[in-house]
Design a protein around this motif. Structure first.
Motif, PDB file in Angstrom:
ATOM      1  N   LEU A   1       0.827  -1.210   0.000  1.00  0.00           N
ATOM      2  CA  LEU A   1       0.000   0.000   0.000  1.00  0.00           C
ATOM      3  C   LEU A   1       0.858   1.256   0.000  1.00  0.00           C
ATOM      4  O   LEU A   1       0.628   2.182  -0.795  1.00  0.00           O
ATOM      5  CB  LEU A   1      -0.873  -0.012   1.251  1.00  0.00           C
ATOM      6  CG  LEU A   1      -1.977   1.010   1.339  1.00  0.00           C
ATOM      7  CD1 LEU A   1      -3.135   0.574   0.465  1.00  0.00           C
ATOM      8  CD2 LEU A   1      -2.463   1.167   2.779  1.00  0.00           C
TER       9      LEU A   1
ATOM     10  N   SER B   1       3.929   1.616  -0.898  1.00  0.00           N
ATOM     11  CA  SER B   1       4.673   1.725  -2.154  1.00  0.00           C
ATOM     12  C   SER B   1       3.774   2.225  -3.274  1.00  0.00           C
ATOM     13  O   SER B   1       4.148   3.109  -4.047  1.00  0.00           O
ATOM     14  CB  SER B   1       5.275   0.371  -2.537  1.00  0.00           C
ATOM     15  OG  SER B   1       6.237  -0.022  -1.581  1.00  0.00           O
TER      16      SER B   1
ATOM     17  N   ASP C   1       0.944   3.896  -2.995  1.00  0.00           N
ATOM     18  CA  ASP C   1       0.568   5.294  -2.739  1.00  0.00           C
ATOM     19  C   ASP C   1       1.687   6.238  -3.190  1.00  0.00           C
ATOM     20  O   ASP C   1       1.432   7.317  -3.729  1.00  0.00           O
ATOM     21  CB  ASP C   1       0.253   5.514  -1.253  1.00  0.00           C
ATOM     22  CG  ASP C   1      -1.132   4.979  -0.863  1.00  0.00           C
ATOM     23  OD1 ASP C   1      -1.917   4.618  -1.764  1.00  0.00           O
ATOM     24  OD2 ASP C   1      -1.435   4.920   0.336  1.00  0.00           O
ATOM     25  N   SER C   2       2.945   5.827  -2.960  1.00  0.00           N
ATOM     26  CA  SER C   2       4.093   6.632  -3.397  1.00  0.00           C
ATOM     27  C   SER C   2       4.160   6.709  -4.909  1.00  0.00           C
ATOM     28  O   SER C   2       4.360   7.775  -5.493  1.00  0.00           O
ATOM     29  CB  SER C   2       5.403   6.007  -2.898  1.00  0.00           C
ATOM     30  OG  SER C   2       5.761   6.514  -1.653  1.00  0.00           O
ATOM     31  N   ILE C   3       4.007   5.557  -5.547  1.00  0.00           N
ATOM     32  CA  ILE C   3       4.090   5.518  -7.009  1.00  0.00           C
ATOM     33  C   ILE C   3       2.962   6.333  -7.632  1.00  0.00           C
ATOM     34  O   ILE C   3       3.134   6.986  -8.652  1.00  0.00           O
ATOM     35  CB  ILE C   3       4.070   4.054  -7.492  1.00  0.00           C
ATOM     36  CG1 ILE C   3       5.407   3.389  -7.148  1.00  0.00           C
ATOM     37  CG2 ILE C   3       3.797   3.972  -8.992  1.00  0.00           C
ATOM     38  CD1 ILE C   3       5.482   1.916  -7.457  1.00  0.00           C
TER      39      ILE C   3
ATOM     40  N   ASP D   1       1.833   9.081  -6.564  1.00  0.00           N
ATOM     41  CA  ASP D   1       2.291  10.473  -6.605  1.00  0.00           C
ATOM     42  C   ASP D   1       2.966  10.768  -7.937  1.00  0.00           C
ATOM     43  O   ASP D   1       2.729  11.805  -8.558  1.00  0.00           O
ATOM     44  CB  ASP D   1       3.316  10.749  -5.487  1.00  0.00           C
ATOM     45  CG  ASP D   1       2.697  10.784  -4.108  1.00  0.00           C
ATOM     46  OD1 ASP D   1       1.483  11.009  -4.001  1.00  0.00           O
ATOM     47  OD2 ASP D   1       3.443  10.590  -3.126  1.00  0.00           O
ATOM     48  N   THR D   2       3.856   9.856  -8.339  1.00  0.00           N
ATOM     49  CA  THR D   2       4.585  10.045  -9.581  1.00  0.00           C
ATOM     50  C   THR D   2       3.685   9.856 -10.787  1.00  0.00           C
ATOM     51  O   THR D   2       3.756  10.606 -11.761  1.00  0.00           O
ATOM     52  CB  THR D   2       5.764   9.048  -9.644  1.00  0.00           C
ATOM     53  OG1 THR D   2       6.777   9.496  -8.763  1.00  0.00           O
ATOM     54  CG2 THR D   2       6.332   8.946 -11.033  1.00  0.00           C
TER      55      THR D   2
ATOM     56  N   THR E   1       0.445  10.357 -11.116  1.00  0.00           N
ATOM     57  CA  THR E   1      -0.442  11.496 -11.348  1.00  0.00           C
ATOM     58  C   THR E   1       0.341  12.717 -11.793  1.00  0.00           C
ATOM     59  O   THR E   1      -0.152  13.532 -12.565  1.00  0.00           O
ATOM     60  CB  THR E   1      -1.236  11.864 -10.079  1.00  0.00           C
ATOM     61  OG1 THR E   1      -0.315  12.093  -9.020  1.00  0.00           O
ATOM     62  CG2 THR E   1      -2.184  10.750  -9.683  1.00  0.00           C
ATOM     63  N   SER E   2       1.579  12.858 -11.327  1.00  0.00           N
ATOM     64  CA  SER E   2       2.370  14.030 -11.696  1.00  0.00           C
ATOM     65  C   SER E   2       2.791  13.984 -13.145  1.00  0.00           C
ATOM     66  O   SER E   2       3.057  14.996 -13.765  1.00  0.00           O
ATOM     67  CB  SER E   2       3.637  14.102 -10.831  1.00  0.00           C
ATOM     68  OG  SER E   2       3.304  14.238  -9.480  1.00  0.00           O
TER      69      SER E   2
ATOM     70  N   PHE F   1       1.677   2.772 -14.408  1.00  0.00           N
ATOM     71  CA  PHE F   1       2.616   1.950 -13.667  1.00  0.00           C
ATOM     72  C   PHE F   1       2.050   0.549 -13.485  1.00  0.00           C
ATOM     73  O   PHE F   1       0.898   0.390 -13.056  1.00  0.00           O
ATOM     74  CB  PHE F   1       2.922   2.561 -12.295  1.00  0.00           C
ATOM     75  CG  PHE F   1       3.951   3.626 -12.366  1.00  0.00           C
ATOM     76  CD1 PHE F   1       5.305   3.296 -12.373  1.00  0.00           C
ATOM     77  CD2 PHE F   1       3.593   4.952 -12.480  1.00  0.00           C
ATOM     78  CE1 PHE F   1       6.273   4.288 -12.474  1.00  0.00           C
ATOM     79  CE2 PHE F   1       4.549   5.940 -12.581  1.00  0.00           C
ATOM     80  CZ  PHE F   1       5.896   5.613 -12.578  1.00  0.00           C
TER      81      PHE F   1
ATOM     82  N   ASP G   1       9.547  14.205 -11.745  1.00  0.00           N
ATOM     83  CA  ASP G   1       9.015  14.747 -10.503  1.00  0.00           C
ATOM     84  C   ASP G   1       9.864  14.319  -9.321  1.00  0.00           C
ATOM     85  O   ASP G   1      10.609  13.335  -9.383  1.00  0.00           O
ATOM     86  CB  ASP G   1       7.573  14.289 -10.298  1.00  0.00           C
ATOM     87  CG  ASP G   1       7.500  12.812 -10.035  1.00  0.00           C
ATOM     88  OD1 ASP G   1       7.948  12.038 -10.908  1.00  0.00           O
ATOM     89  OD2 ASP G   1       7.018  12.412  -8.966  1.00  0.00           O
TER      90      ASP G   1
ATOM     91  N   THR H   1       3.919  16.401  -7.882  1.00  0.00           N
ATOM     92  CA  THR H   1       3.634  17.817  -8.133  1.00  0.00           C
ATOM     93  C   THR H   1       2.191  18.005  -8.571  1.00  0.00           C
ATOM     94  O   THR H   1       1.752  17.387  -9.538  1.00  0.00           O
ATOM     95  CB  THR H   1       4.572  18.426  -9.214  1.00  0.00           C
ATOM     96  OG1 THR H   1       3.964  19.612  -9.747  1.00  0.00           O
ATOM     97  CG2 THR H   1       4.861  17.459 -10.342  1.00  0.00           C
TER      98      THR H   1
ATOM     99  N   ARG I   1       1.589  18.959 -12.067  1.00  0.00           N
ATOM    100  CA  ARG I   1       2.013  17.938 -13.021  1.00  0.00           C
ATOM    101  C   ARG I   1       3.249  18.405 -13.810  1.00  0.00           C
ATOM    102  O   ARG I   1       3.667  19.542 -13.710  1.00  0.00           O
ATOM    103  CB  ARG I   1       0.878  17.571 -13.975  1.00  0.00           C
ATOM    104  CG  ARG I   1      -0.304  16.914 -13.268  1.00  0.00           C
ATOM    105  CD  ARG I   1      -1.330  16.397 -14.250  1.00  0.00           C
ATOM    106  NE  ARG I   1      -1.839  17.440 -15.109  1.00  0.00           N
ATOM    107  CZ  ARG I   1      -2.855  18.265 -14.790  1.00  0.00           C
ATOM    108  NH1 ARG I   1      -3.475  18.138 -13.617  1.00  0.00           N
ATOM    109  NH2 ARG I   1      -3.245  19.195 -15.626  1.00  0.00           N
TER     110      ARG I   1
ATOM    111  N   THR J   1       9.158   3.880  -6.543  1.00  0.00           N
ATOM    112  CA  THR J   1       8.791   4.237  -5.164  1.00  0.00           C
ATOM    113  C   THR J   1       9.723   5.317  -4.635  1.00  0.00           C
ATOM    114  O   THR J   1       9.352   6.078  -3.749  1.00  0.00           O
ATOM    115  CB  THR J   1       8.893   3.026  -4.222  1.00  0.00           C
ATOM    116  OG1 THR J   1      10.191   2.444  -4.346  1.00  0.00           O
ATOM    117  CG2 THR J   1       7.855   1.979  -4.560  1.00  0.00           C
TER     118      THR J   1
ATOM    119  N   GLY K   1       8.467   9.062  -4.945  1.00  0.00           N
ATOM    120  CA  GLY K   1       7.275   9.543  -4.279  1.00  0.00           C
ATOM    121  C   GLY K   1       7.417   9.649  -2.775  1.00  0.00           C
ATOM    122  O   GLY K   1       8.514   9.705  -2.232  1.00  0.00           O
ATOM    123  N   GLY K   2       6.289   9.671  -2.120  1.00  0.00           N
ATOM    124  CA  GLY K   2       6.286   9.770  -0.674  1.00  0.00           C
ATOM    125  C   GLY K   2       6.135  11.193  -0.206  1.00  0.00           C
ATOM    126  O   GLY K   2       6.483  12.141  -0.910  1.00  0.00           O
TER     127      GLY K   2
END
Lengths: 321, 321, 321, 321
Positions: A149, A151, A153-155, A157-158, A160-161, A166, B13, B67, B70, B252, B255-256
């Protein structure tokens, strides 16, 4: 003389093994038994890495991942002569019972050992694959799921950016449990598991429609058992024209500090295992099924088949097509 | 009319971009400027995804990875005509200045844009690779390092439980910074990076000696730039006779939720970028070097070479042989 | 015979102590010294809890919070006769030098010990209060800040959900460093610290204006040194008519697995401490100032005053009024 | 016209509310209903903060703590005239059904609303106190437990380093569930809860014995409902002669990103709530009891009493004396 019981871990490690070791040790003492610890799994039985449990051996381990007793996969234990050595090691120390924390392979090995030398054992199911027949839960699963989870959630972030797809491959051997539950928990758009037939054509249609409606990124979770990580990544790139990347989560899923759920399940399984041995039973595997703690026979585990919940399959089906 | 400044993210990002966006926006307002936000990076400049910044656009984003504006990599921006479109979009809104949060590729693109249309910009270095010349720190590095740390700490649980070797590949493109710092922080036994010549023979000797002295597991961290993950994993298996596994940490690491350090560095860089623009400068990149915040020219960034600290190289050298 | 050095922790514990212990031990061996470990701090010196460091004593501790050597505050050490006992304990083992990881109180105690018995020592600054003169950084600060960050990010979830004000009291004794940095990192609306005069009237005006503009929740961070937690909570309720709650973060701030920054700083401080002793120096405290590692004298630490960075004060001032 | 259902959160917030909001919304659409969102809880019903749910309203919220719909406790809703306003707001938009995510107070309010205006509702139990009769689980509990776990694991670092006792007060109102489960999961030595009579004399004997056997630190977890935090802290200092500190965990327990378990439970509860409404039922509260998902009536919730599991009470009893 009080009864002596040896506690060991065997097979692939998982979070929750340490709490199970500690609880079994403490509970054995509280119930008048004398606990011993076997280091290095089945190999340690043969090589006599067995010692009387002292409080400091199991102190401060509740929150640690892996297993302080270490584990192994031992081919030598298939050999009767080696098992005879193991038996002698136990007998010399007056140890008459065993608690083994591990998977079905380990349970079978101990069952053979019992057939040979009449050493009763109780099994605590522990594997992140959650594929042991007869129990809905195996130690380590909740921790593994929460690692996945975090990991994902972190991915995200990327993803969506950067408007990317993925593909994330998670563990579970032939079982899709980790993939299915984490797909629901993370809100993945695609999930491929061995238990459900997938339909890439339909999936392509679905995703194209979502793209037209504004979807800019995509998370797909695949069980390692389907061996589709590379293929799906290319497929997304080719078919959906999205920049797609594959991430294989790997062994981070096995580790990490056990969650509350894994610690509490360890508590129940470990105390139930000691209770089972004290009732004079043998070859019972601790279970948690439909919300009830119980035991099942090692034979049923060996011959059974892990059943995936109907509702889980139903909830995940739309993600496979 | 108050001066209008547009804020954008560009390139890969990294954590810390969102705090930088928020701080630049808030600080611009506090200093009498009118901030705008560009979505989708360079592509958004061309496609006119530019809007006046409202408080709610940057509210509640400090703790989010990636970000919210984006990002993208835009080939079209290499084309003068496309840049002319971008310029017109800015001019129509009365925007005369830019803050770009990203890497050296993005800085160069903006510098060309400045040469063409005289739009001053200030650059905030943000990339987990930490490879931008002239600054010791780029946004996202501390968060990436702590993500790696947590993963390696988890894997170590398994490694120690199972007497195994783990090879962990970390990001950084051609730069070994992430690999070196995480090797020290995690106590890795082996570290391979582009900046240091490795000696496998000597390494084999060292590890064999450690094995004889009781070492049962091993953690190796390799920078993706050396492309040695697969090879080293096989080498450990063949030469050291240890069960070895490769884990590629993957995305991973990008992100974070940003760490304190990334949020504070974002604060300094973003406020300094607005200050630089208000002083009438252009094409300055924010830096942090030898403990001092400053700026450097985009040319020095383009022509310079990221220098790895002497002490870091010295501390890591023993891990490469 | 190789030179013997004893390593100890003293005073309040902080994350980063364990990495410092491990690095000092390993580096001492690598540089031809024979390291010893003192358990229980100054009390252990008197009670002879001193043992030769074996590799397993410092193995697997890099990622653990607190200090495996334990710590204490010892009044007995103020007594010359007790210090004489401590000296005899060291002398009997041939130990001629000390590394002490702790705060200024511990450094002073060791300096007196040096004045009495000519035992050179090197000090590694470790306290989450970050209030040791002469260094910008003390071990444990980055971990404490990230623990605070996670807590405040969590509380913000509730604050935004429920239109509430939260007052959060953080540690730091007489120093407002933790409060100021975490206020910036978390985007707190109010910050009260000993270093900056506050103006509640002006603050009331500012917050009322923000409420009119749509603010529905509020985060205030107060340093324990200002002793304003209760008062501010009531003031917010009475003056701003918001439902306000106080949370005292307490000792969770001291613990937790050390961050990358704390592990790397520990590496530098610990190796520098051994280097200082090997150069024949005494009573030097390791420092990191304006981006440069160095040392200062224990006298300067004792007589100096921790200076808060100008920029930090400037950035936080608007939050105090 | 498709049936319109409004989704709202009410009462104290808890992790898992956001996943429940998203799942209810998505599942309603998938089942041919038209979902609306009510902001600010019961107050929002009166003040007409009701809007048609758009995909972006519930996108990217699975991993966020708290509730994006915000919540409130509204006294005005006790007033029939105000409820009549709320009814008109719903009727004007053609909304005929409600899903309310919250605690028993909120269910009762909605039940009165149903009695007045015949608006059917389904309730999703969500409160970290885990004190709703008829269900073994309420959303937010697993996340709260893991937040507590991390805090106690951190504090243990300090406790072991410094030979100290820590008393940790956790939430739960009149219910000791959080305190009991976290005591087992963290290996606390003492646990005080409203459900079990404590015996300080016997506890003093037990701890004195443990101290003689080498115990140097102590963790006690107390439920806020027993109001014994201060007293127990002084008692430990006076009776056991240990340096004892109190930490009140506070509102950090409510927040944080929902765990896998809370997200999956949210999935089940939310889809079951929509199913219940589509079956034409009203005033049913979603439950999970003895491993089985089901529903119960709001009356049974109102008149029932949360029953603590026998085994949990038995396991915790030794910690209360």
């Amino acid at each position: 003389m009080s009864e002596r019981v040896a506690i060991m871990t065997s097979g692939g490690d998982s979070a929750g093994m340490n709490p199970a070791i500690k609880c079994a040790t403490d509970y054995a003492i509280a119930n008048g038994m004398e606990p011993y610890l076997v280091y290095d799994g089945l190999r340690g039985l043969i090589d006599d890495k067995i010692k009387k449990a002292e409080p400091e051996d199991v102190s401060g381990i509740l929150h640690r991942g892996g297993t302080v007793l270490r584990s192994s996969r031992s081919k030598r234990f298939f050999d009767y002569d080696m098992r005879a050595v193991a038996y002698k090691n136990l007998k010399d120390k007056g140890i008459g019972k065993l608690v083994v924390i591990g998977g079905d392979g380990s349970f079978n090995a101990l069952n053979q050992f019992h057939a040979d030398f009449d050493i009763p054992f109780a099994g605590v199911p522990a594997t992140i694959d959650n594929d042991i027949p007869g129990t809905d839960y195996c130690l380590g699963v909740d921790t593994a799921l929460n690692v996945i989870l975090n990991s994902v959630d972190s991915i995200r972030d990327t993803a969506t950016s950067f408007s990317r797809a993925f593909v994330i491959e998670v563990m579970g051997r032939h079982c899709g449990y980790l993939a299915m539950v984490s797909s629901l928990a993370c809100g993945a758009e695609i999930c491929l598991v061995p238990e459900i037939d997938y339909d890439l054509d339909q999936m392509g249609e679905r995703m194209r429609l979502e793209k037209e409606n504004g979807r800019t990124y995509l998370i797909a979770i695949v069980a390692e058992g389907v061996k589709m990580g590379d293929y799906l990544t290319r497929w997304i790139g080719d078919t959906l024209k999205m920049d797609a990347r594959l991430t294989v989560l790997g062994h981070t899923q096995r580790g990490g500090s056990p969650t509350v759920r894994d610690r509490i399940m360890a508590y129940h399984f470990a105390t139930n295992a000691i209770d089972s041995l004290q009732r004079g039973e043998t070859s019972r595997i601790m279970t948690y099924q439909d919300g009830v703690y119980g035991t099942t026979s090692v034979r049923e585990v060996a011959e059974g088949k892990a059943v995936m919940g109907e509702k889980l399959l139903k909830l995940c089906s739309p993600l496979c097509r």
